[in-house]
Structure formats: C-alpha cells, structure tokens
Design an enzyme around this catalytic site. Structure first.
Site, PDB file in Angstrom:
ATOM      1  N   CYS A  41      13.856  91.092  18.047  1.00 19.01           N
ATOM      2  CA  CYS A  41      13.080  90.848  19.266  1.00 19.01           C
ATOM      3  C   CYS A  41      12.995  89.351  19.557  1.00 19.01           C
ATOM      4  CB  CYS A  41      11.678  91.431  19.094  1.00 19.01           C
ATOM      5  SG  CYS A  41      10.563  91.013  20.460  1.00 19.01           S
ATOM      6  N   LYS A  68       6.292 103.780  16.369  1.00 17.37           N
ATOM      7  CA  LYS A  68       5.280 102.856  15.847  1.00 17.37           C
ATOM      8  C   LYS A  68       4.258 103.555  14.952  1.00 17.37           C
ATOM      9  CE  LYS A  68       5.846 100.302  20.136  1.00 17.37           C
ATOM     10  NZ  LYS A  68       5.283 100.035  21.467  1.00 17.37           N
ATOM     11  N   VAL A  81       4.947  93.466  19.660  1.00 15.14           N
ATOM     12  CA  VAL A  81       5.256  92.391  18.727  1.00 15.14           C
ATOM     13  C   VAL A  81       5.685  91.190  19.575  1.00 15.14           C
ATOM     14  CG1 VAL A  81       5.929  93.918  16.859  1.00 15.14           C
ATOM     15  CG2 VAL A  81       7.685  93.137  18.431  1.00 15.14           C
TER      16      VAL A  81
END
Length: 250
Positions: A41, A68, A81
């Site tokens: 990410c 998740k 995140v």
C-alpha cells in the site's frame, strides 16, 4: 493456510497478513509504536518511510485488506491502513495524520519545517499531489480494459509538469530544499510504482522531477522500504485478477 497459522507465522517473521478469525495481537512492545500496514500500500509506505527515517522502534502487523480481522475493525472502524497504535492504546490513522503525529511526538529528526509558512507550503503541495494519485489507478485499470488512456496520460503529464516547475523555481534537489523532508516522503511511493504501472514515460518532459526521483533512489530510507519491480509485478497482477497475493516475496 488458515488464519491462526498465518498469524503465528507473522509473529515469527513479522510479515504475513492477518485475516478474519485471527487472534488479536498482544500489547505494543515497550518503547515501541505499532503500525498496522499492508506491504504494497503506497499510503502505508508513507508511514513506514517516516518511521524508518526517524529511526523509531516499531513493530508492523500487516492486514489482509480483503479479509480484515474483527479486532482490527474494533481499533479502526474504517479498516484503513496505515493505522498507528501507541503503548497506551491510542489509535491514529490516515497517512498524513500518522506522519505528522510521528514528527511531533518523536522529534529526534524533524521532517517538517520549523517555519510555519514553509510547513503550510508543504501541506498545500500535498493537497495538490492528492489530485495526482488517482491517475496511478485510473490509467492502469482503463488500460487493462482496453480503453484509450491517452487523454488521462495527458492530464497526468500536465500535473507532473506543475511539480517539475515547482522544483525549477525552488532550484533545490528536493521539494523541501537540498535535503529530504516530509513532502518528499509523502509523494515518493507513487513514483516508485511508475515503472510497474507503465507510467515512467510521463516523466520524459519533466527533467527536474526525473532528477528528483534519481536523488530519492539514493536515500537509505527509500532503499529500505521499497520493493523490486519484479515483486510489484507479481503482486499487481494478482491484484488485477481479483486475488491479491499480499504475502508474495516473503
């Protein structure tokens, strides 16, 4: 691999993704801060860059963003995140907020300018850059669908030329001066991914910006947090196919 085994391996290697049904992690280690992340990410990489640049003690728990864990959603109902957790259980999320927090709370190596106007300039530039990042998703997705991306690429090139002009006017190696500051780390993750997203040619008419990327690649913190093009290639292929391999390359 079941979720419990994944968590056990992650605790041993500090890398594998946690998923639904996994047990909640233990307390944040003494004198550490915890980062909930995802290895690929770009937003989470911002926070990893800051943690690394400041030499802060931290542990990282990676989250399977397609699956998740319930305990993570209890900490951050948005399921985003990067998310930080302190020893006292305080939770901070959103990448610019986590990075600013780290710079304020851990002043060993300041990344934000001390001058209020210079700080404001960096935040304005970051706001401008927030209009650039969507192109790193729009163009590859449109290309994968067989659509004409020439108009989107032209728009991206125009925005990159504005960033190039900023460097030309400043006459500095980096956006904050002659050394790396917060704004450079906040922008870097997307440039790291330009090759895998087949966007590197968009820098051809922005020589100062291209030099900036070369200077960034020399930074030890950037080197410590980046992945090879080959690893990105495999991950993004799995992502585009709808089954992201979050643990690839471990």
């Amino acid at each position: 691999m079941n979720c419990i085994m994944t968590l056990l391996l992650k605790r041993h290697f500090g890398s594998l993704e946690t998923c639904t049904g996994s047990a909640a992690p233990g307390p944040v280690p003494k004198d550490h801060i915890r980062l909930y992340s995802m290895r690929f990410c770009p937003f989470a990489q911002r926070t990893r860059l800051v943690l690394n640049a400041k030499g802060m003690k931290h542990d990282i728990i990676n989250i399977n963003l397609r699956n998740k864990p319930d305990w993570f959603l209890e900490k951050n109902p948005l399921g985003l995140v990067p998310t930080l957790e302190t020893q006292s259980g305080q939770v901070i999320y959103e990448s610019p907020i986590t990075c600013d927090y780290l710079d304020e709370v851990y002043p060993q190596k300041k990344l934000l300018p001390s001058d209020p106007f210079e700080r404001a300039q960096q935040k304005m530039l970051l706001e401008h850059f927030s209009k650039v990042t969507p192109y790193f998703y729009k163009i590859p997705v449109s290309r994968a669908k067989g659509e004409d991306v020439s108009a989107l690429e032209a728009e991206l090139k125009e925005k990159l030329s504005q960033l190039n002009e900023t460097l030309v006017k400043k006459k500095t190696k980096f956006f904050g001066g002659d050394s790396i500051t917060m704004i450079d780390y906040m922008m870097w993750p997307w440039f790291e991914r330009m090759e895998i997203m087949e966007l590197k040619h968009c820098l051809d008419s922005t020589p100062q910006l291209k030099k900036w990327t070369e200077h960034m690649l020399e930074d030890p913190t950037v080197k410590a947090t980046m992945f090879s093009t080959e690893i990105y290639k495999v991950f993004y292929k799995s992502y585009m196919e709808g089954n992201p391999n979050y643990d690839y390359g471990l």
